[in-house]
Design a protein around this motif. Structure first.
Motif, short mmCIF file in Angstrom:
data_model
loop_
_atom_site.label_atom_id
_atom_site.label_comp_id
_atom_site.label_asym_id
_atom_site.label_seq_id
_atom_site.Cartn_x
_atom_site.Cartn_y
_atom_site.Cartn_z
N GLN A 132 0.74 -1.44 -0.11
CA GLN A 132 -0.04 -0.39 0.47
C GLN A 132 0.58 0.83 0.16
N ILE A 133 2.00 1.34 1.00
CA ILE A 133 2.64 2.42 0.63
C ILE A 133 3.65 2.67 -0.24
N ALA A 134 4.19 1.78 -1.38
CA ALA A 134 4.65 1.50 -2.49
C ALA A 134 3.67 1.87 -3.75
N LEU A 135 2.61 1.65 -3.47
CA LEU A 135 0.92 2.06 -4.03
C LEU A 135 1.53 3.77 -4.33
N ASN A 136 1.12 4.48 -3.08
CA ASN A 136 0.53 5.65 -2.52
C ASN A 136 2.05 6.73 -3.11
N VAL A 137 2.54 5.44 -2.55
CA VAL A 137 4.10 6.89 -3.31
C VAL A 137 4.48 6.71 -4.31
N ASP A 138 4.73 5.60 -5.50
CA ASP A 138 5.04 5.66 -7.38
C ASP A 138 3.68 5.39 -7.90
N GLY A 139 3.03 5.02 -7.59
CA GLY A 139 1.37 4.69 -7.92
C GLY A 139 1.54 3.13 -9.00
N THR A 140 0.31 3.54 -10.23
CA THR A 140 0.45 2.21 -10.13
C THR A 140 2.21 1.67 -11.89
N CYS A 141 1.88 3.33 -12.07
CA CYS A 141 2.79 3.12 -13.31
C CYS A 141 4.69 2.72 -12.29
N THR A 142 5.69 2.66 -13.19
CA THR A 142 6.91 1.52 -12.70
C THR A 142 7.60 2.06 -13.73
N ASP A 143 8.41 3.40 -13.08
CA ASP A 143 9.77 3.30 -14.02
C ASP A 143 10.64 3.97 -13.25
N GLU A 144 12.27 4.21 -13.90
CA GLU A 144 13.48 4.79 -13.04
C GLU A 144 13.83 5.43 -11.98
N THR A 145 12.29 6.87 -12.17
CA THR A 145 12.16 7.62 -10.65
C THR A 145 10.97 6.73 -9.74
N SER A 146 11.05 5.67 -9.88
CA SER A 146 9.94 4.83 -9.12
C SER A 146 10.96 5.14 -7.28
N THR A 147 10.41 5.03 -6.14
CA THR A 147 11.34 4.52 -5.45
C THR A 147 10.86 3.66 -5.21
N TYR A 148 9.91 3.21 -4.91
CA TYR A 148 10.48 1.21 -4.71
C TYR A 148 10.06 0.42 -6.37
N SER A 149 10.50 0.09 -6.38
CA SER A 149 11.17 -0.71 -8.63
C SER A 149 9.89 -1.89 -8.17
N SER A 150 9.97 -2.78 -6.83
CA SER A 150 9.59 -3.58 -6.60
C SER A 150 8.07 -3.68 -5.94
N LYS A 151 7.69 -2.82 -6.52
CA LYS A 151 6.17 -1.92 -5.47
C LYS A 151 5.94 -2.89 -3.96
N LEU A 152 7.33 -2.71 -3.34
CA LEU A 152 7.08 -3.15 -2.24
C LEU A 152 7.72 -1.88 -1.32
N MET A 153 7.30 -1.26 0.17
CA MET A 153 8.48 -1.04 0.50
C MET A 153 9.25 -1.85 0.40
N ASP A 154 10.34 -2.15 0.47
CA ASP A 154 11.38 -2.54 0.46
C ASP A 154 12.90 -2.64 1.53
N LYS A 155 13.05 -0.94 1.40
CA LYS A 155 13.62 -0.74 1.92
C LYS A 155 13.94 1.05 2.94
N GLN A 156 14.62 1.63 3.88
CA GLN A 156 14.40 2.86 4.47
C GLN A 156 15.11 3.90 4.89
N THR A 157 15.25 4.91 4.74
CA THR A 157 16.39 5.86 4.53
C THR A 157 15.90 7.24 6.26
N PHE A 158 18.04 6.86 6.61
CA PHE A 158 17.32 7.50 7.58
C PHE A 158 18.67 8.42 7.76
#
Length: 666
Positions: free
Chosen positions: A40-66
């Motif tokens: 759900q978080i990945a969908l809210n951030v990147d939307g349905t399309c996936t490109d180079e500018t996407s934050t989560y390319s795997s359509k899943l929140m798989d990383k965290q920035t500190f």
């Protein structure tokens, strides 16, 4: 980037101001990871399309920035410690960063959400209509960027954020605690020396080594909180020499027992040194220490109320302090009558060391300190000698009577002193004046006889001179006896060298009446244009001062009665303000008569008239009542400066209330 390398250095960013971002992978296979939330978080951030500018390319929140933040303003006081085989190894630190989760992806999700809402509200039809409409556009050509504009752009927050976003990530490899490379780096935390002889830094005394290990905190000026110039913390105070500490404390507190002073100076302070320093900045009054007048009023300063120089203020305040060495109670009117200072200055003196009691006067604010007097008789004796010297100076300056200078008995300074109310003091003073009236009359007749024998060329018979008298019961005559020692030879408003017997009896010849009226009118007009509001008592005091400044033989020495003075006040455009004083007031009849200049010819006449009308209903008023009444009557919203101007012309503030000048009852 090539052009930017040649740019001059505008600002050097210190290491503690650097920002570090660390991106860490999230174990999505862990049973504690909620996969539906991550999608759900990945969908809210990147939307349905996936490109180079996407934050989560795997359509899943798989990383965290500190993101790093500064943990301490001064890290030079910190060290990393390792204990090994009975040895403590310390490594100094040059920077400490604290990593916290960064939620910038939520900002990106909010932006996506707003874009979707805008698209849904607009619809396809609005887009088609927008394409069909022909709109006129204006083409603007950008000007060449100046050097100053470029520097401002480079230092802007948006430019720094853009550069930070464009910075490439550096891939890091994590090594575990037991890894050989971690063990190798950990060896740098241990000292390579094997003996104290090899390390000269440790061949020092324990105190020197402790100072090296924990140096005094040196903070940058911009890191210190901005405090008022007259505020000094106790920590900063104790870094000063003892004499400066005592001076600052006494200047702020004004009156303090010796025990309280010792508690503020901290444990371990030598009481003998404190006693030596306190006598330089304070005087002993009823066993307590009161700051000296020259400490509060340094040389080349003046009163904020009346502009009187510091020398006169110090003399007046010393008189108040001396009065409190004689008694626990002081009446403000007596102080004002002796010192001839304005009521605001006298009030400041009394507030420094006493508390006002209704219908009694001003009482010294601290109880008599018997413990200090018993423990330090030598200090008490030395202070007594100093007060004797001050008393001699005051006697010369103020021409004090000998009976007033007689020291009171010790019971007056006991723990249970005899209390005398202010009303009783006034009655006693009036009775004493009546007792001395006969003696003063004899002295005057004696002086008159001497002048008659010495002046052989006199044109009139001095034996026919009579003093004009008015009834004492209802309306007392103008008191000018305080000035009989001046060179003008004035006694009760008369001059001893007038050429006419009638003029001395208050009946002037026709040609002289006009001159006296003109002089008296000029004095009254100029006085009310400066003061605006005066009681009859204050007006008579100012008139006596005016007489003292005139040369011998002036027309005003022919004798001015109270009635003549009051009639002239009304003739010059002033009005009597009927102030409803409280029934229990101890004021004299002259102090109950209040006169005010009704029209001064400036823009504030109407405001002052409204203000004076307010005081015909109550003798004291709050500021908000005055401001509301002025706004209603004048039909405008007055700002604070205008209200302050009107209040300054006519009123004084005391205890949160406003009074007409001269009507404050202590």
């Amino acid at each position: 980037m090539a052009n930017e390398e040649d740019d001059p250095i505008i600002q050097e960013i210190k290491p503690k101001q650097q920002k570090v971002e660390l991106e860490m992978a999230i174990d999505t296979l862990n049973p504690n990871y909620c996969r539906s939330k991550g999608e759900q978080i990945a969908l809210n951030v990147d939307g349905t399309c996936t490109d180079e500018t996407s934050t989560y390319s795997s359509k899943l929140m798989d990383k965290q920035t500190f993101c790093s933040s500064q943990a301490a303003s001064n890290v030079s006081r910190y060290a990393a410690a390792v204990y090994k085989k009975g040895e403590l190894h310390l490594t100094p630190l040059h920077g400490i960063l604290q990593l916290r989760p960064s939620f910038t992806y939520l900002d990106k999700a909010d932006a996506k959400h707003r874009e979707r809402e805008a698209a849904n509200e607009g619809g396809d039809s609005s887009q088609d209509e927008a394409e069909d409409d022909v709109k006129q556009i204006t083409v603007r050509f950008s000007r060449p960027e100046t050097e100053q504009a470029r520097q401002r752009r480079v230092q802007s927050y948006e430019f720094l954020q853009k550069r930070q976003a464009e910075e490439h990530w550096v891939h890091l490899h994590y090594y575990g605690f037991k890894d050989s490379r971690s063990e190798h780096e950990r060896q740098y935390l241990y000292s390579q020396g094997h003996g104290l002889a090899e390390n000269t830094e440790l061949i020092k005394s324990p105190s020197e080594y402790l100072m090296m290990l924990m140096p005094p905190s040196i903070e940058e000026e911009n890191d210190k909180p901005v405090a008022p110039s007259n505020v000094l913390s106790m920590a900063q105070l104790r870094t000063l020499p003892l004499a400066d500490q005592i001076k600052i404390l006494m200047k702020n507190v004004k009156v303090m027992p010796f025990a309280n002073l010792m508690s503020l100076l901290g444990s371990g302070t030598d009481s003998t040194a404190v006693l030596r320093c306190i006598q330089q900045v304070a005087m002993l009054v009823q066993g307590n220490w009161v700051v000296k007048s020259d400490v509060l009023y340094p040389k080349d300063t003046s009163s904020p109320h009346s502009g009187v120089p510091a020398e006169v203020l110090c003399r007046g305040r010393d008189f108040v302090m001396w009065k409190f060495t004689q008694d626990r109670w002081v009446v403000r009117k007596e102080v004002a009558a002796v010192t001839k200072l304005c009521p605001e200055d006298v009030k400041d003196f009394l507030e420094h060391m006493s508390v006002a009691r209704i219908n009694k006067g001003w009482e010294f604010m601290l109880p008599y300190d018997e413990d200090f007097v018993k423990k330090h008789p030598d200090i008490v004796q030395r202070q007594h000698m100093l007060w004797m010297g001050i008393q001699a100076k005051l006697e010369k300056v103020y021409n004090l009577l000998k009976e007033h200078l007689t020291p009171k008995k010790q019971e007056a300074q006991s723990a249970h002193p005899l209390l005398v109310s202010g009303e009783q003091r006034v009655n006693m003073a009036k009775a004493k004046v009546k007792q001395n009236y006969g003696q003063l009359e004899k002295e005057f007749q004696k002086q008159k006889a001497e002048m008659k024998s010495n002046d052989t060329s006199a044109k009139m018979d001095v034996s026919n001179i009579r003093i004009k008298e008015e009834p004492v019961s209802d309306e007392e005559p103008m008191d000018t006896s305080a000035y009989e020692g001046m060179n003008n030879g004035v006694v009760n408003g008369l001059h001893a060298e007038e050429d006419s017997t009638d003029s001395l009896n208050g009946h002037l010849p026709g040609g002289c009446i006009d001159r006296v009226a003109q002089e008296l009118k000029a004095f009254v007009s100029s006085t009310f244009k400066k003061q605006f509001v005066l009681t009859l008592s204050e007006l008579k005091r100012l008139f006596n001062l005016h007489l003292a400044s005139l040369p011998p033989g002036h027309t005003l020495f022919s004798g001015i009665s109270d009635k003549m003075l009051q009639d002239m006040v009304l003739d010059t455009g002033c009005k009597q303000i009927l102030v409803p004083f409280p029934p229990q007031t101890a004021a004299s009849p002259d102090e109950l008569k209040v006169y005010a200049l009704w029209e001064a010819g400036d823009t504030y006449d109407q405001h002052r008239q409204v203000l004076l009308e307010i005081f015909t209903k109550n003798y004291r008023v709050r500021r908000n009542v005055i401001q509301n009444q002025l706004s209603q009557e004048c039909g405008e919203d007055l700002n604070k400066q205008e209200v302050d101007r009107v209040l300054k012309d006519c009123c004084v503030s005391y205890g949160g209330m406003w009074y007409l000048k001269g009507t404050v009852q202590s």
